[in-house]
Design an enzyme around this catalytic site. Structure first.
Site, PDB file in Angstrom:
ATOM      1  N   GLU A 103       8.187  58.237 -42.534  1.00 45.22           N
ATOM      2  CA  GLU A 103       6.973  58.265 -41.694  1.00 45.22           C
ATOM      3  C   GLU A 103       7.040  57.186 -40.610  1.00 45.22           C
ATOM      4  O   GLU A 103       6.638  57.421 -39.472  1.00 45.22           O
ATOM      5  CB  GLU A 103       5.720  58.100 -42.568  1.00 45.22           C
ATOM      6  CG  GLU A 103       5.471  59.349 -43.421  1.00 45.22           C
ATOM      7  CD  GLU A 103       4.221  59.251 -44.269  1.00 45.22           C
ATOM      8  OE1 GLU A 103       4.177  58.348 -45.119  1.00 45.22           O
ATOM      9  OE2 GLU A 103       3.300  60.058 -44.083  1.00 45.22           O
ATOM     10  N   GLU A 123       7.180  62.762 -51.707  1.00 40.06           N
ATOM     11  CA  GLU A 123       5.885  62.439 -52.337  1.00 40.06           C
ATOM     12  C   GLU A 123       5.427  63.455 -53.376  1.00 40.06           C
ATOM     13  O   GLU A 123       4.840  63.091 -54.390  1.00 40.06           O
ATOM     14  CB  GLU A 123       4.797  62.292 -51.259  1.00 40.06           C
ATOM     15  CG  GLU A 123       4.818  60.967 -50.517  1.00 40.06           C
ATOM     16  CD  GLU A 123       5.841  60.907 -49.385  1.00 40.06           C
ATOM     17  OE1 GLU A 123       6.662  61.836 -49.256  1.00 40.06           O
ATOM     18  OE2 GLU A 123       5.811  59.910 -48.641  1.00 40.06           O
TER      19      GLU A 123
END
Ligand code: NAI
Length: 687
Positions: A103, A123
């Site tokens: 990210e 995730e």
């Protein structure tokens, strides 16, 4: 932890150094925020390179913050700050850019990577979704379809694939820092590409979301995070950046507090801890550079393949030349299967086979570091093998038995240097199943125990130490599962209803389907041994099926009927009739799915509580690992112990009390009652 800024002419180099994996801790976030301001304020800088010291780029979030409310500055703000910087940032990636690491890289104007790097958003494997714009920026960069694949699977891609997807701008050769600086110099004068957050997602084909929904649902089964991840990518594709980001945040926060995420975090930490039991802390394992397997049947072949996959040369010992050939063919079949499924190239398969020497000559073991015995489950046969091994092997060769039910103390009796002997219980198929039960005897040296754990790491397996009892941890609990399944039959639950309920609970297969696949004879053999010990195992229906030769799929019928050559289970009139006969005298009830799952899972928890109390397992979480990695217990439920804890141990006791009054389960054991009073299971290590 340090973040340093150095200057190479007009290029600022921001170096993160937060060993071991540059996890994005609070301190690191703060320092990165300050680095953005400093670089923005520096008129002499035209572009920045973000690089990490050590073995990897930012490999993810700080695990100590898992499941907690992180302290500011928050990651979305940092990614936005890097993206909004007045200077273009270039992420220079080596090792892994995973989760929040990726990210951050998505906040940069460019990404370059070395060929060995991998990138991903894992995730969902922890029951959550990326929470710092990952689901919103990724489809804007690489399109919705590729983003769906990456985010809903959680699987990383290597640098070349990332280049093909447009996730990185260049795969660089040579030294990463130099290459990244050169890249930054080149782009510094060029017009800056549109910020990812300002882009739109290219339109998808008609019906794309419906198809993706079905595919993700089929794979995720009852896990929620992959479906939420898909919803986020759809929102990212259809809404503006701010709306999609708010949506992602909402989903992220909801999932972070979810039961599934808590269970997956529990398993994550249990797996990390599995390699480091306190009783081998600081003990150096032996170095294992070569291995041998005695017995090339189902398990021996699988274990040999696992050893080869880990790079060890393997000697396979069998009884005679014909058996050697059969054993080698069994191993070859495993590698050929991997080639067929596209998991291995033919060249690698050939290389793996070339590292196996098949022989019936024990003298070949004169210089082997580890020998695993995998012959018939027969005490005399096994003892004879160890007698030979003691004669031919070095005195420091580690000797192991793969026995499932025999007592390793008895197998190892009379062995010279008994301290080098232990049980290594693999699961079938041994080259696939992750669990390795490690069974020390009273005489096993700590160094040899540590070697078992080191071997598990080498083989990519999850080690669990178990004490000696019938079936060790896993099969002892399995026995209870089977007994409960029969009790259900006799009280009104049909095989198909029981199997369906257990699948609904999250297991890949119900207990009857599983027995039909593996063969009813395995458990029958155990019951015979139990009878011989004076026990009275309870399996009235299974006993009758075995007596009729209904051993499962391999005999065309077991708990179900099978058409010749087919694996589709059909309810069997014969089985129904036998159940009805055996059930006479049992009161019948209507079983719903949840009640069936309770009648199977909660007695497993009861047995597990005993196993823990007896010290057969040292940690409650170890039992969870056994059931998840050896028996398909759903990971997202965290294993039986975590599940019980989450449901509330007092409730478990109450349900078991009710079941036991009707003769449908054993009453809860004292250890479980005590745990219910304490509110948690006490592990031996902590006592
Ligand atoms: P298997 O019958 O498929 O293979 C046994 C092999 O041992 C045969 O190839 C046989 O020729 C060979 N053998 C027998 N005596 C020998 C000797 N004296 N020297 C060299 N080779 C000899 O049996 P399987 O299923 O592979 O089981 C082997 C062991 O693994 C047993 O102790 C069993 O309890 C254990 N085990 C089996 C599991 C399973 O799911 N099948 C799971 C975990 C453990």
């Amino acid at each position: 932890m340090t973040v340093t800024i150095t200057h190479e002419g007009a290029i600022a180099v921001v170096t993160i150094d937060n060993p071991p994996v540059n996890a994005l801790s609070q301190g690191l976030r703060q320092a990165l925020m300050e680095a953005v301001s400093a670089i923005d304020a520096d008129a002499t800088t035209s572009a920045a390179v973000l690089i990490c010291a050590g073995r990897t780029f930012i490999a993810g979030a700080d695990v100590s913050e898992f499941g907690k409310l992180p302290a500011p500055p928050h990651l979305p703000d940092i990614v936005a700050a890097i993206e909004g910087s007045r200077k273009p940032w270039v992420a220079a990636i080596h090792g892994s850019a995973l989760g929040s690491g990726l990210e951050v890289a998505l906040g940069c104007a460019y990404r370059v990577a070395v060929a060995s790097a991998n990138l991903g958003l894992p995730e969902v494997k922890l029951g959550i979704i990326p929470g710092a714009g990952g689901t919103v920026r990724l489809p804007r960069l690489i399109g919705a379809a590729a983003a769906v694949d990456l985010v809903t699977s959680g699987d990383p891609v290597d640098a070349r694939k990332a280049l093909a997807l447009g996730l990185v701008d260049a795969v660089v050769e040579g030294e990463l820092l130099l290459a990244a600086i050169a890249f930054a110099r080149e782009i510094a004068d060029k017009p800056r590409p549109q910020r990812i957050s300002e882009r739109t997602v290219p339109p998808v084909e008609n019906g794309f979301w419906e198809r993706a929904g079905k595919a993700v649902m089929a794979k995720a089964k009852r896990e929620i995070a992959p479906l939420r991840a898909l919803a986020c990518i759809r929102e990212a594709s259809e809404a503006d950046f701010a709306t999609a980001t708010a949506f992602e945040r909402e989903m992220f926060l909801e999932l972070r507090g979810s039961t599934q995420a808590a269970a997956l975090r529990h398993v994550f930490f249990a797996e990390r801890a599995a390699y480091r039991p306190s009783d081998i802390a600081g003990v150096m394992p032996r170095n294992i550079r070569s291995a041998a397997v005695v017995g090339g049947g189902t398990m021996g072949a699988g274990i040999a393949a696992a050893l080869r996959d880990a790079g060890l040369p393997v000697v396979l010992i069998e009884r005679d030349q014909a058996a050697v050939e059969r054993g080698l063919a069994n191993i070859r079949q495993i590698f050929e299967g991997s080639v067929k499924r596209g998991r291995m190239s033919p060249a690698v398969a050939t290389e793996r086979m070339a590292g196996v020497v098949g022989t019936n000559d024990y003298d070949q073991l004169a210089d082997t570091d580890l020998v695993i015995e995998v012959v018939f489950e027969d005490l005399a046969v096994k003892r004879a093998v160890f007698g030979r091994l003691a004669e031919v092997c070095r005195a420091d060769t580690v000797l192991a038995t793969n026995t499932s039910y025999l007592d390793p103390e008895e197998i190892g009796e009379g062995l010279t240097q008994p301290e080098r002997f232990l049980g290594l219980h693999f699961f079938s198929p041994a080259h696939v199943m992750k669990l390795l039960e490690i069974v020390p005897t009273r005489k096993t040296a700590t160094e040899i125990l540590a070697t078992g754990f080191a071997l598990a790491r080498l083989l990519g397996k999850i080690p669990v130490r178990t004490g000696i009892c019938d079936g060790f941890i896993g099969n002892r609990i399995l026995k209870v599962t089977r007994m409960q399944a029969e009790r259900l039959l006799l009280s009104g639950g049909m095989p198909e209803a029981v199997d369906a309920a257990m699948r609904a609970f999250g297991l890949p297969m119900g207990p009857f389907e599983a027995q039909d696949l593996g063969g009813l004879d395995i458990a029958a053999f155990q019951r015979k041994a139990a009878h011989a010990r004076g026990e009275t195992p309870f399996a009235p229906v299974a006993d009758r099926l075995c007596a009729m030769g209904r051993l499962g799929q391999k005999t065309g019928g077991g708990w179900y009927d099978y058409q010749p050559g087919e694996r589709t289970a059909k309810p069997s009139d014969i089985v129904t009739a036998i159940i009805a006969e055996e059930a006479s005298g049992w009161s019948q009830k209507i079983w719903g799915e949840a009640a069936i799952a309770d009648a199977i899972v909660l007695p497993m928890v009861n047995e597990a509580a005993l196993i823990l109390d007896e010290g057969i397992a040292t940690r409650a979480a170890d039992i969870d690992l056994v059931k998840i990695h050896g028996y398909g217990f759903p990971r997202w439920r965290g294993g039986p112990m975590h599940y019980a804890q989450t449901r509330g141990l007092a409730e478990i006791v109450a349900v078991l009390d009710r079941l036991s009054i009707s003769g449908l389960a054993e009453p809860p054991c004292d250890a479980l009652r005590r745990a219910a009073e304490d509110g948690s299971f006490q592990s031996r290590e902590r006592r």
